[in-house]
Design a protein around this motif. Structure first.
Motif, PDB file in Angstrom:
ATOM      1  N   GLY A 247       0.814  -1.206   0.000  1.00 34.99           N
ATOM      2  CA  GLY A 247       0.000   0.000   0.000  1.00 34.99           C
ATOM      3  C   GLY A 247       0.847   1.254   0.000  1.00 34.99           C
ATOM      4  N   VAL A 248       0.280   2.334   0.541  1.00 34.79           N
ATOM      5  CA  VAL A 248       0.985   3.612   0.627  1.00 34.79           C
ATOM      6  C   VAL A 248       1.309   3.885   2.092  1.00 34.79           C
ATOM      7  N   TYR A 249       2.557   4.271   2.359  1.00 38.30           N
ATOM      8  CA  TYR A 249       3.012   4.474   3.734  1.00 38.30           C
ATOM      9  C   TYR A 249       3.515   5.898   3.942  1.00 38.30           C
ATOM     10  N   PHE A 250       3.379   6.369   5.189  1.00 37.12           N
ATOM     11  CA  PHE A 250       3.906   7.670   5.596  1.00 37.12           C
ATOM     12  C   PHE A 250       5.348   7.483   6.047  1.00 37.12           C
ATOM     13  N   ASP A 251       6.241   8.315   5.536  1.00 35.60           N
ATOM     14  CA  ASP A 251       7.665   8.257   5.868  1.00 35.60           C
ATOM     15  C   ASP A 251       7.917   9.152   7.080  1.00 35.60           C
ATOM     16  N   ILE A 252       8.048   8.523   8.256  1.00 37.98           N
ATOM     17  CA  ILE A 252       8.174   9.324   9.483  1.00 37.98           C
ATOM     18  C   ILE A 252       9.477  10.112   9.531  1.00 37.98           C
ATOM     19  N   SER A 253      10.485   9.703   8.756  1.00 38.38           N
ATOM     20  CA  SER A 253      11.750  10.447   8.749  1.00 38.38           C
ATOM     21  C   SER A 253      11.587  11.819   8.099  1.00 38.38           C
ATOM     22  N   LYS A 254      10.511  12.007   7.339  1.00 33.32           N
ATOM     23  CA  LYS A 254      10.261  13.277   6.664  1.00 33.32           C
ATOM     24  C   LYS A 254       9.474  14.253   7.560  1.00 33.32           C
ATOM     25  N   PHE A 255       9.122  13.801   8.769  1.00 29.11           N
ATOM     26  CA  PHE A 255       8.399  14.668   9.709  1.00 29.11           C
ATOM     27  C   PHE A 255       9.174  14.663  11.025  1.00 29.11           C
ATOM     28  N   PRO A 256      10.123  15.581  11.188  1.00 26.86           N
ATOM     29  CA  PRO A 256      11.026  15.566  12.349  1.00 26.86           C
ATOM     30  C   PRO A 256      10.320  15.642  13.705  1.00 26.86           C
ATOM     31  N   GLU A 257       9.110  16.182  13.742  1.00 20.62           N
ATOM     32  CA  GLU A 257       8.412  16.337  15.025  1.00 20.62           C
ATOM     33  C   GLU A 257       7.586  15.112  15.396  1.00 20.62           C
ATOM     34  N   TYR A 258       7.702  14.041  14.630  1.00 27.06           N
ATOM     35  CA  TYR A 258       6.964  12.819  14.950  1.00 27.06           C
ATOM     36  C   TYR A 258       7.376  12.327  16.333  1.00 27.06           C
ATOM     37  N   GLY A 259       6.382  12.173  17.204  1.00 27.14           N
ATOM     38  CA  GLY A 259       6.643  11.775  18.587  1.00 27.14           C
ATOM     39  C   GLY A 259       6.427  12.890  19.583  1.00 27.14           C
ATOM     40  N   LYS A 260       6.065  14.106  19.103  1.00 26.15           N
ATOM     41  CA  LYS A 260       5.966  15.240  20.036  1.00 26.15           C
ATOM     42  C   LYS A 260       4.773  15.139  20.978  1.00 26.15           C
ATOM     43  N   LEU A 261       3.722  14.423  20.572  1.00 23.56           N
ATOM     44  CA  LEU A 261       2.554  14.280  21.455  1.00 23.56           C
ATOM     45  C   LEU A 261       2.811  13.244  22.539  1.00 23.56           C
ATOM     46  N   SER A 262       3.393  12.122  22.169  1.00 22.35           N
ATOM     47  CA  SER A 262       3.658  11.049  23.131  1.00 22.35           C
ATOM     48  C   SER A 262       4.997  11.199  23.833  1.00 22.35           C
ATOM     49  N   ARG A 263       5.775  12.225  23.429  1.00 24.60           N
ATOM     50  CA  ARG A 263       7.086  12.511  24.030  1.00 24.60           C
ATOM     51  C   ARG A 263       8.047  11.321  23.891  1.00 24.60           C
ATOM     52  N   GLN A 264       8.056  10.751  22.696  1.00 25.92           N
ATOM     53  CA  GLN A 264       8.968   9.654  22.406  1.00 25.92           C
ATOM     54  C   GLN A 264       9.833  10.031  21.206  1.00 25.92           C
ATOM     55  N   ASN A 265      11.042   9.452  21.166  1.00 30.91           N
ATOM     56  CA  ASN A 265      11.895   9.682  20.005  1.00 30.91           C
ATOM     57  C   ASN A 265      11.675   8.563  18.983  1.00 30.91           C
ATOM     58  N   LEU A 266      12.272   8.697  17.814  1.00 31.41           N
ATOM     59  CA  LEU A 266      12.029   7.740  16.741  1.00 31.41           C
ATOM     60  C   LEU A 266      12.425   6.314  17.125  1.00 31.41           C
ATOM     61  N   GLU A 267      13.526   6.168  17.887  1.00 30.71           N
ATOM     62  CA  GLU A 267      13.935   4.812  18.267  1.00 30.71           C
ATOM     63  C   GLU A 267      12.903   4.158  19.178  1.00 30.71           C
ATOM     64  N   GLN A 268      12.357   4.945  20.130  1.00 28.31           N
ATOM     65  CA  GLN A 268      11.324   4.405  21.021  1.00 28.31           C
ATOM     66  C   GLN A 268      10.070   4.035  20.238  1.00 28.31           C
ATOM     67  N   LEU A 269       9.707   4.890  19.280  1.00 33.42           N
ATOM     68  CA  LEU A 269       8.504   4.648  18.506  1.00 33.42           C
ATOM     69  C   LEU A 269       8.633   3.411  17.636  1.00 33.42           C
ATOM     70  N   THR A 270       9.829   3.138  17.140  1.00 34.55           N
ATOM     71  CA  THR A 270      10.052   1.983  16.277  1.00 34.55           C
ATOM     72  C   THR A 270       9.793   0.675  17.027  1.00 34.55           C
ATOM     73  N   VAL A 271      10.117   0.665  18.330  1.00 30.47           N
ATOM     74  CA  VAL A 271       9.921  -0.540  19.137  1.00 30.47           C
ATOM     75  C   VAL A 271       8.454  -0.946  19.172  1.00 30.47           C
ATOM     76  N   HIS A 272       7.547   0.051  19.079  1.00 28.42           N
ATOM     77  CA  HIS A 272       6.118  -0.215  19.225  1.00 28.42           C
ATOM     78  C   HIS A 272       5.494  -0.825  17.972  1.00 28.42           C
ATOM     79  N   ARG A 273       6.176  -0.784  16.845  1.00 29.35           N
ATOM     80  CA  ARG A 273       5.534  -1.209  15.602  1.00 29.35           C
ATOM     81  C   ARG A 273       5.246  -2.706  15.607  1.00 29.35           C
ATOM     82  N   VAL A 274       4.068  -3.061  15.100  1.00 26.12           N
ATOM     83  CA  VAL A 274       3.661  -4.464  15.082  1.00 26.12           C
ATOM     84  C   VAL A 274       3.469  -4.974  13.653  1.00 26.12           C
ATOM     85  N   ASP A 275       3.729  -4.127  12.648  1.00 27.10           N
ATOM     86  CA  ASP A 275       3.519  -4.548  11.260  1.00 27.10           C
ATOM     87  C   ASP A 275       4.802  -4.385  10.447  1.00 27.10           C
TER      88      ASP A 275
END
Length: 465
Positions: free
Chosen positions: A147-175
């Motif tokens: 399908g079509v995916y969102f590239d989180i590396s293109k949005f530097p503020e990804y994680g600002k609501l949950s206060r997590q960095n990209l490495e922490q967010l990657t751990v949560h992925r299940v797909d």
């Protein structure tokens, strides 16, 4: 009623992690969006806690004079719906429509009547496709086999609501998908699998991802920014985080929502609610058991951000309090022909009521603190109980107006199985009949009528004869 010396409303904002003064984008107007259910089953009392909380918030904002446009979405396209439809051998959209109708009934029966628009995801397919196309054109999204995916590396503020960095967010992925550019990239458009419902798109047949559905709805109705976004705490990541990335990445404007509010979860005896545990309580079952007002009192007794442990004891206490509110109100409504009070007594009574009323608004201004508001309301009910038989008609009317006005914020004193005037006429008839029976010394029948009246919530006190 307008509040004198009104305090400033403050809202706990998940985005800032602070109590922020509430200052809408457009003065006097509030655009409010809340994540609704995925309609593959009946709604339970945990859902009820969240939607009653946002109903009270919308009611209070309107009481404060704001014009509120409240949109609540319905997720009617989702993996859970497709899987349930396979089990029942139904069309997925017909199944989701059936449960959508059940949800509307739940909300109506819970007196969640502040929602202006229930927005179903399947009604926004063209908007969803246009927004995904915009993200692809900007290089923020990409197409792979799945399908079509969102590239989180293109949005530097990804994680600002949950206060997590990209490495922490990657751990949560299940797909995980080896074709994805980053492990944390999330799906915007899912390519069709055999037998699945699908729509045509520039990337082939498929269906929307979960996160893009809400973004399509809010951008359509509110534009790139709006005032208040609500949902359960479990939605902060990944759902709300993804909404921010999609919308702000597409429009370049931020914040998507100025204030982010999140409700605490409901548990039963310390456990999460699951059918497999045998502790799943549908909204309709709870309403049949204790009534709407008892449920709303139960929900309001806990701050919206806090978790709520649902037990028989807390339910009984809430039901008792709801009956107490109704008894005090009915007692005042039945008053007629009471002699006038002294001016001093009348002013003292009004002062006590005004103090409790100001406390009600002050606590609600403190991040919609419903337990504090309930405590203030109980004070007013106590005043009504103490003075209900001795106040003038004028003071009784004042008390009734305040009780009804504040109850309208909490969604109480609204249940009427029969019109109140007809109910009061029936109460007066039964009271007159009991008096006649007591005059004839037919106490057994008189006592039976009193017992039935008390079961119906009518306070009956006999004078000595």
């Amino acid at each position: 009623m307008s509040q004198t010396k009104q305090s400033r409303l403050k809202v706990y904002n998940t985005l800032t992690r602070h109590l922020d003064e509430f200052d809408p984008i457009h003065p006097g107007r509030v655009n409010m969006f809340v994540c609704g259910p995925t309609v593959y089953d009946v709604s339970h009392i945990g859902h009820g806690k969240s939607y009653v909380a946002y109903d009270i918030i919308a009611r209070y904002l309107r009481k404060r004079g704001y014009s509120v446009f409240f949109v609540l979405n319905i997720t009617d396209i989702d993996d859970k719906i497709i899987n349930r439809a396979k089990e029942t051998k139904e069309d997925p959209l017909k199944l989701s429509e059936r449960y959508s109708q059940a949800f509307y009934k739940d909300m109506k029966d819970l007196h969640v009547d502040s929602v202006n628009l229930y927005a179903k995801a399947s009604d926004y397919i063209p908007e969803i496709i246009n927004q995904i196309k915009g993200l692809v054109d900007k290089g923020i999204a990409y197409k792979i086999t799945g399908g079509v995916y969102f590239d989180i590396s293109k949005f530097p503020e990804y994680g600002k609501l949950s206060r997590q960095n990209l490495e922490q967010l990657t751990v949560h992925r299940v797909d995980p998908d080896p074709e994805k550019q980053n492990p944390g990239d999330f799906v915007l458009w899912k390519s069709q699998k055999p037998g699945e419902i699908a729509w045509d798109s520039p990337w082939g047949k498929g269906r929307p991802g979960w996160h893009i559905e809400d973004t399509a709805i809010t951008l359509t109705h509110f534009g790139p920014t709006y005032d208040l976004h609500g949902g359960g705490t479990e939605l902060i990541f990944p759902h709300h985080e993804a909404e921010i990335a999609q919308a702000e990445g597409l429009t370049g404007k931020k914040p998507l929502a100025k204030y982010w509010a999140h409700t605490g979860l409901l548990s039963i005896k310390g456990q999460e609610m699951h059918k497999s545990l045998g502790n799943f309580v549908p909204i309709q079952d709870a309403i049949q058991k204790v009534g709407v007002e008892a449920l709303r009192v139960l929900y309001a007794s806990t701050h919206y951000r806090s978790p709520l442990d649902y037990t028989e004891d807390t339910l009984v206490q809430a039901a008792s309090l709801a009956r107490r509110f109704r008894r005090a109100y009915d007692q005042l409504q039945r008053m007629t022909g009471v002699k006038a009070e002294s001016k001093a007594s009348k002013e003292l009574l009004k002062q006590k009521v005004d103090e409790a009323r100001i406390e009600f608004f002050s606590t609600m201004d403190d991040d919609f603190n419903t337990p504090g508001a309930l405590a203030a309301y109980i004070k007013i009910v106590g005043i009504a109980e103490e003075h209900g038989k001795s106040v003038s008609t004028e003071s009784a009317s004042m008390l009734l107006n305040v009780m009804k006005d504040l109850a309208s914020v909490l969604g109480l004193l609204e249940t009427e199985s029969i019109p109140r005037q007809e109910f009061l006429q029936l109460v007066n008839l039964l009271t007159s009949l009991r008096n006649d029976l007591r005059a004839k010394h037919e106490y057994a029948l008189s006592d039976r009528i009193r017992e039935q009246m008390q079961k119906a919530g009518v306070t009956v006190e006999d004078e000595a004869q």
